[in-house]
Design a protein around this motif. Sequence first.
Motif, PDB file in Angstrom:
ATOM      1  N   HIS A 214       0.822  -1.225   0.000  1.00  0.00           N
ATOM      2  CA  HIS A 214       0.000   0.000   0.000  1.00  0.00           C
ATOM      3  C   HIS A 214       0.857   1.277   0.000  1.00  0.00           C
ATOM      4  CE1 HIS A 214      -3.202  -2.820   0.846  1.00  0.00           C
ATOM      5  NE2 HIS A 214      -2.571  -3.209   1.947  1.00  0.00           N
ATOM      6  N   MET A 215       1.823   1.301  -0.928  1.00  0.00           N
ATOM      7  CA  MET A 215       2.672   2.472  -1.068  1.00  0.00           C
ATOM      8  C   MET A 215       2.803   2.809  -2.551  1.00  0.00           C
ATOM      9  SD  MET A 215       5.720   1.443   1.647  1.00  0.00           S
ATOM     10  CE  MET A 215       6.384   3.094   1.828  1.00  0.00           C
ATOM     11  N   THR A 216       3.192   4.031  -2.852  1.00  0.00           N
ATOM     12  CA  THR A 216       3.498   4.379  -4.234  1.00  0.00           C
ATOM     13  C   THR A 216       4.863   3.775  -4.582  1.00  0.00           C
ATOM     14  OG1 THR A 216       4.677   6.421  -3.688  1.00  0.00           O
ATOM     15  CG2 THR A 216       2.271   6.569  -3.966  1.00  0.00           C
ATOM     16  N   PRO A 217       5.155   3.532  -5.851  1.00  0.00           N
ATOM     17  CA  PRO A 217       6.455   2.967  -6.226  1.00  0.00           C
ATOM     18  C   PRO A 217       7.639   3.786  -5.710  1.00  0.00           C
ATOM     19  CG  PRO A 217       4.950   2.820  -8.069  1.00  0.00           C
ATOM     20  CD  PRO A 217       4.242   3.631  -7.006  1.00  0.00           C
ATOM     21  N   THR A 218       7.546   5.097  -5.803  1.00  0.00           N
ATOM     22  CA  THR A 218       8.645   5.948  -5.334  1.00  0.00           C
ATOM     23  C   THR A 218       8.834   5.831  -3.825  1.00  0.00           C
ATOM     24  OG1 THR A 218       8.263   7.538  -7.124  1.00  0.00           O
ATOM     25  CG2 THR A 218       9.516   8.313  -5.218  1.00  0.00           C
ATOM     26  N   ALA A 219       7.717   5.874  -3.092  1.00  0.00           N
ATOM     27  CA  ALA A 219       7.794   5.769  -1.627  1.00  0.00           C
ATOM     28  C   ALA A 219       8.319   4.397  -1.219  1.00  0.00           C
ATOM     29  CB  ALA A 219       6.421   6.016  -1.013  1.00  0.00           C
ATOM     30  N   PHE A 220       7.889   3.358  -1.930  1.00  0.00           N
ATOM     31  CA  PHE A 220       8.360   2.008  -1.591  1.00  0.00           C
ATOM     32  C   PHE A 220       9.857   1.873  -1.805  1.00  0.00           C
ATOM     33  CE2 PHE A 220       9.610  -2.135  -3.339  1.00  0.00           C
ATOM     34  CZ  PHE A 220       9.510  -2.883  -2.174  1.00  0.00           C
ATOM     35  N   CYS A 221      10.346   2.364  -2.920  1.00  0.00           N
ATOM     36  CA  CYS A 221      11.789   2.268  -3.206  1.00  0.00           C
ATOM     37  C   CYS A 221      12.615   2.941  -2.119  1.00  0.00           C
ATOM     38  CB  CYS A 221      12.101   2.878  -4.566  1.00  0.00           C
ATOM     39  SG  CYS A 221      11.497   1.891  -5.970  1.00  0.00           S
ATOM     40  N   LYS A 222      12.174   4.113  -1.685  1.00  0.00           N
ATOM     41  CA  LYS A 222      12.884   4.823  -0.620  1.00  0.00           C
ATOM     42  C   LYS A 222      12.776   4.062   0.691  1.00  0.00           C
ATOM     43  CE  LYS A 222      12.314   9.485  -2.551  1.00  0.00           C
ATOM     44  NZ  LYS A 222      11.690  10.827  -2.362  1.00  0.00           N
ATOM     45  N   PHE A 223      11.592   3.534   0.976  1.00  0.00           N
ATOM     46  CA  PHE A 223      11.346   2.774   2.203  1.00  0.00           C
ATOM     47  C   PHE A 223      12.239   1.543   2.265  1.00  0.00           C
ATOM     48  CE2 PHE A 223       9.106  -0.997   3.844  1.00  0.00           C
ATOM     49  CZ  PHE A 223       8.889  -0.638   5.166  1.00  0.00           C
ATOM     50  N   PHE A 224      12.268   0.753   1.192  1.00  0.00           N
ATOM     51  CA  PHE A 224      13.024  -0.494   1.185  1.00  0.00           C
ATOM     52  C   PHE A 224      14.526  -0.233   1.263  1.00  0.00           C
ATOM     53  CE2 PHE A 224      14.789  -4.424  -0.511  1.00  0.00           C
ATOM     54  CZ  PHE A 224      14.009  -5.387   0.113  1.00  0.00           C
ATOM     55  N   LYS A 225      14.996   0.749   0.525  1.00  0.00           N
ATOM     56  CA  LYS A 225      16.431   1.075   0.512  1.00  0.00           C
ATOM     57  C   LYS A 225      16.893   1.579   1.886  1.00  0.00           C
ATOM     58  CE  LYS A 225      20.489   1.834  -1.397  1.00  0.00           C
ATOM     59  NZ  LYS A 225      20.670   2.817  -2.489  1.00  0.00           N
ATOM     60  N   LYS A 226      16.067   2.394   2.523  1.00  0.00           N
ATOM     61  CA  LYS A 226      16.437   2.948   3.826  1.00  0.00           C
ATOM     62  C   LYS A 226      16.545   1.855   4.880  1.00  0.00           C
ATOM     63  CE  LYS A 226      14.974   6.288   7.350  1.00  0.00           C
ATOM     64  NZ  LYS A 226      13.953   7.316   7.718  1.00  0.00           N
ATOM     65  N   ARG A 227      15.679   0.866   4.809  1.00  0.00           N
ATOM     66  CA  ARG A 227      15.617  -0.147   5.869  1.00  0.00           C
ATOM     67  C   ARG A 227      16.429  -1.404   5.585  1.00  0.00           C
ATOM     68  NH1 ARG A 227      11.998   3.332   5.827  1.00  0.00           N
ATOM     69  NH2 ARG A 227      10.919   4.044   7.714  1.00  0.00           N
ATOM     70  N   THR A 228      16.825  -1.630   4.352  1.00  0.00           N
ATOM     71  CA  THR A 228      17.639  -2.812   4.042  1.00  0.00           C
ATOM     72  C   THR A 228      19.004  -2.466   3.460  1.00  0.00           C
ATOM     73  OG1 THR A 228      16.818  -3.063   1.782  1.00  0.00           O
ATOM     74  CG2 THR A 228      15.518  -4.097   3.534  1.00  0.00           C
ATOM     75  N   LYS A 229      19.230  -1.197   3.151  1.00  0.00           N
ATOM     76  CA  LYS A 229      20.499  -0.729   2.591  1.00  0.00           C
ATOM     77  C   LYS A 229      20.760  -1.257   1.186  1.00  0.00           C
ATOM     78  CE  LYS A 229      20.927   1.066   6.648  1.00  0.00           C
ATOM     79  NZ  LYS A 229      20.448   2.438   6.860  1.00  0.00           N
ATOM     80  N   LYS A 230      19.717  -1.724   0.504  1.00  0.00           N
ATOM     81  CA  LYS A 230      19.863  -2.122  -0.890  1.00  0.00           C
ATOM     82  C   LYS A 230      18.513  -1.965  -1.586  1.00  0.00           C
ATOM     83  CE  LYS A 230      21.308  -6.229  -0.056  1.00  0.00           C
ATOM     84  NZ  LYS A 230      21.805  -7.629  -0.177  1.00  0.00           N
ATOM     85  N   THR A 231      18.544  -1.949  -2.907  1.00  0.00           N
ATOM     86  CA  THR A 231      17.301  -1.810  -3.652  1.00  0.00           C
ATOM     87  C   THR A 231      16.543  -3.134  -3.658  1.00  0.00           C
ATOM     88  OG1 THR A 231      18.264  -2.446  -5.778  1.00  0.00           O
ATOM     89  CG2 THR A 231      18.407  -0.110  -5.150  1.00  0.00           C
ATOM     90  N   PHE A 232      15.250  -3.051  -3.945  1.00  0.00           N
ATOM     91  CA  PHE A 232      14.458  -4.274  -4.021  1.00  0.00           C
ATOM     92  C   PHE A 232      14.951  -5.166  -5.159  1.00  0.00           C
ATOM     93  CE2 PHE A 232      10.972  -6.600  -6.083  1.00  0.00           C
ATOM     94  CZ  PHE A 232      10.674  -7.493  -5.049  1.00  0.00           C
ATOM     95  N   VAL A 233      15.325  -4.570  -6.290  1.00  0.00           N
ATOM     96  CA  VAL A 233      15.813  -5.351  -7.430  1.00  0.00           C
ATOM     97  C   VAL A 233      17.083  -6.111  -7.048  1.00  0.00           C
ATOM     98  CG1 VAL A 233      16.752  -5.217  -9.758  1.00  0.00           C
ATOM     99  CG2 VAL A 233      14.752  -3.845  -9.148  1.00  0.00           C
ATOM    100  N   SER A 234      17.976  -5.470  -6.312  1.00  0.00           N
ATOM    101  CA  SER A 234      19.204  -6.141  -5.877  1.00  0.00           C
ATOM    102  C   SER A 234      18.877  -7.300  -4.950  1.00  0.00           C
ATOM    103  CB  SER A 234      20.128  -5.150  -5.160  1.00  0.00           C
ATOM    104  OG  SER A 234      20.574  -4.152  -6.038  1.00  0.00           O
ATOM    105  N   PHE A 235      17.941  -7.078  -4.023  1.00  0.00           N
ATOM    106  CA  PHE A 235      17.547  -8.131  -3.085  1.00  0.00           C
ATOM    107  C   PHE A 235      16.909  -9.307  -3.833  1.00  0.00           C
ATOM    108  CE2 PHE A 235      14.310 -10.042  -0.289  1.00  0.00           C
ATOM    109  CZ  PHE A 235      15.131 -10.477   0.741  1.00  0.00           C
ATOM    110  N   LEU A 236      16.006  -9.020  -4.757  1.00  0.00           N
ATOM    111  CA  LEU A 236      15.348 -10.061  -5.539  1.00  0.00           C
ATOM    112  C   LEU A 236      16.371 -10.855  -6.352  1.00  0.00           C
ATOM    113  CD1 LEU A 236      12.771 -11.420  -6.660  1.00  0.00           C
ATOM    114  CD2 LEU A 236      12.657  -9.576  -8.352  1.00  0.00           C
TER     115      LEU A 236
END
Length: 294
Positions: A214-236
């Motif tokens: 339930h987030m916008t793509p931009t907000a999600f990318c910032k959220f995931f990067k801030k909390r995992t220190k990597k992008t979602f694509v890198s994690f996947l």
Amino acid sequence: MKNLDLRKPLEFTVPAHGDGAFYVMEDIGTDFYGYYHRHREFQLSYIVKGRGSLVLGNLVRPCSENEVFLIKPNDPHLFYKAESDAEETTVHIVHLFFSLEKLSSFFEMEELHGIRSLFYNIPSSKVLSAENGAAIRDLFLRLHREEGVPKLLHILTLFEFLHSQESQLISLYSGLHKVDFHDSDGLRINSVVKYAIENYKRTVSIEEVSTLVHMTPTAFCKFFKKRTKKTFVSFLNEIRIEKACQLLLNNRVESISEAAYQCGFNTAVHFNRVFKNVMAVSPTVFVAQHAVAK
């Protein structure tokens, strides 16, 4: 992979149950506990049967029989089973949870100062290789059947063994300098991690994952990067490469290209580039190295 939503977690921070200073949990089933979670207790886990991967913070690494994992308090983690031709394949893992808060006076004993330093000064979670961990397999198997003084003696024997093997413990840096996100954030990360594990074989867009939480793509990318220190694509991609390694090591594909396509890569060229970035060697070299090891 089976539907992991059958067991609803109450929170991201999951307390270990039990009134004693030490709590033992033995899991035998078709999969490991299926939620990315954390807790305030140390977790000492022995994989008796089964193999798969461990997500620790933003680290993804393999796990296999006879390996021993010492997971620091508040390090978010998740074990997940390797895919198999036989979905009913059983996994068996024994966990020992203990709280340093409850044991502070216990570890003040002069005789335990060496063991105390192992737990109180540990810089990161650790793993002991299967080669070294096999020596304490029977101790872990007996833990769940013991109570009182016999149980305590078994635990002290385990602690002393770990202390003697301290130089052999391999650091598992979680990639998170400080786990400071709230449980609501952790539940979102849990949803994303499970979704990535369940859907790594196909193209996964940022839009669909952001909608999931339930987030916008931009907000999600910032959220995931801030909390995992990597992008979602890198994690996947790290999950995909870990799965590809399992396929290659267990000879479940006829070629490297087949491993690439089964793990969600559209081209072998892209797979080779990502594989080398994650594993520091090419798929061809990886296969050759492990063929020699066998």
